[in-house]
Design an enzyme around this catalytic site. Structure first.
Site, mmCIF file in Angstrom:
data_model
loop_
_atom_site.group_PDB
_atom_site.id
_atom_site.type_symbol
_atom_site.label_atom_id
_atom_site.label_comp_id
_atom_site.label_asym_id
_atom_site.label_seq_id
_atom_site.Cartn_x
_atom_site.Cartn_y
_atom_site.Cartn_z
ATOM 1 N N CYS A 184 0.832 -1.211 0.000
ATOM 2 C CA CYS A 184 0.000 0.000 0.000
ATOM 3 C C CYS A 184 0.860 1.251 0.000
ATOM 4 C CB CYS A 184 -0.927 -0.002 1.218
ATOM 5 S SG CYS A 184 -1.977 1.455 1.328
ATOM 6 N N CYS A 207 -0.506 4.049 2.221
ATOM 7 C CA CYS A 207 -0.246 3.814 3.642
ATOM 8 C C CYS A 207 1.196 4.101 4.010
ATOM 9 C CB CYS A 207 -0.558 2.358 4.005
ATOM 10 S SG CYS A 207 -2.188 1.771 3.544
ATOM 11 N N ASP A 208 2.137 3.632 3.193
ATOM 12 C CA ASP A 208 3.544 3.586 3.603
ATOM 13 C C ASP A 208 4.499 4.438 2.771
ATOM 14 O OD1 ASP A 208 2.813 1.701 5.539
ATOM 15 O OD2 ASP A 208 3.028 0.048 4.125
#
Length: 310
Positions: free
Chosen positions: A133, A136-137
């Site tokens: 992701c 997300c990261d």
């Protein structure tokens, strides 16, 4: 005698926990079942920086906060691998192992899982350089060299997103051309810091005790092997909905995704679906929570309609 609930929530990820919170706060009796620990994929996320209310929070910590909140109004929590749902009149019978649970309504929030490469180092470096992701990261790799594995829409969209953060993005694809939509391809080709390695498979993800530092790849046409330095590896080779247990109900499409309307209702009355099992564009904690709130209110309306018929 089998206990009957107003609502059975399958899955204790952010969508399921929010649905359980809303339903129980409306004074419905709720059972929340999960096959593992509450929180779902949040537990695999080291740090979350895009959930409102927290500048930064560890995934397991947010899971615990949500669980405590979701169970404060009397939700029962149980462990169980759900194997099927039987529709019998106004009852929805959930089967899990040797147990059967009866509910007036069911909310499916069993989630999805990223298709894995299955190569050495992938599991070892999960959360330490291996990610599924970019939203997300990606922020953890500002100014770094990263790799994106895949050639579909998700891979190319995420590669373009990462190009705004990383020093370079190298897309590794097992074919000689991308499968992504043309407009997405054009955007990626226009970026100076996105590079492509064609006809190649990842053989191994390598690193030290702390994090990823390189990837070993092999050209599937020539057999040539080489190593590509990288601080992060973002893998997009498919997402699999965890919905095999519900195919007998007739609510999944050919790929296993569940279709719902804006109220999270499936085509079967009394069965709702939330979070990553749904066909949707963005799979994030925030969107899962939104789904859960809508479904939690929706089951209240549905259960009330059943009571009105009696």
């Amino acid at each position: 005698m089998t206990k009957k609930y107003d609502v059975i929530v399958i899955g204790a990820g952010p969508a399921g926990m929010t649905a359980a919170l809303y339903a129980s706060r409306a004074e419905l009796s709720v059972l929340m079942l999960d096959r593992g620990i509450y929180g779902g994929q949040m537990n695999n996320t080291a740090e979350i920086e895009n959930y409102p209310g927290f500048k930064s929070i560890l995934g397991p910590d947010l899971s615990k906060e949500m669980y405590d909140s979701s169970t404060q109004f009397g939700v029962e929590y149980g462990y169980g691998e759900v194997t099927g749902i039987e529709v019998k009149g106004d009852e929805r019978i959930v089967k899990a192992g040797d147990e059967e649970y009866i509910g007036s309504a069911v909310i499916i929030g069993s989630g999805s899982e990223y298709r894995k490469l299955g190569v050495p180092g992938e599991e070892d470096f999960a959360g330490r350089g291996v990610s599924y992701c970019a939203v997300c990261d990606g922020a953890f790799f500002k100014g770094e060299d990263v790799i994106v594995v895949g050639g579909g829409d998700s891979a190319i969209q995420e590669a373009t997103y990462l190009a705004n953060l990383a020093k370079t993005v190298t897309v590794i694809h097992r074919r000689s051309e991308l499968r992504a939509q043309k407009i997405l391809q054009e955007r990626a080709f226009d970026r100076d810091n996105i590079n492509f390695i064609w006809d190649s498979n990842v053989e191994e993800i390598q690193g030290d005790d702390k994090k990823v530092n390189q990837v070993k790849i092999k050209n599937n046409q020539t057999g040539e092997e080489k190593v590509v330095p990288a601080a992060g590896v973002f893998i997009y080779v498919g997402i699999l909905p965890l919905t095999n247990a519900f195919k007998n109900v007739g609510i999944t499409d050919d790929a296993g995704w569940i279709d719902t309307n804006d109220l999270m209702e499936t085509k079967v009355p009394g069965i709702f679906a939330v979070g990553d099992v749904r066909k949707k564009h963005l799979r994030q904690i925030t969107t899962a929570v939104g789904d859960g709130g809508i479904a939690g209110q929706g089951v209240f309306d549905y259960v009330e309609s059943l009571k009105a018929k009696k």
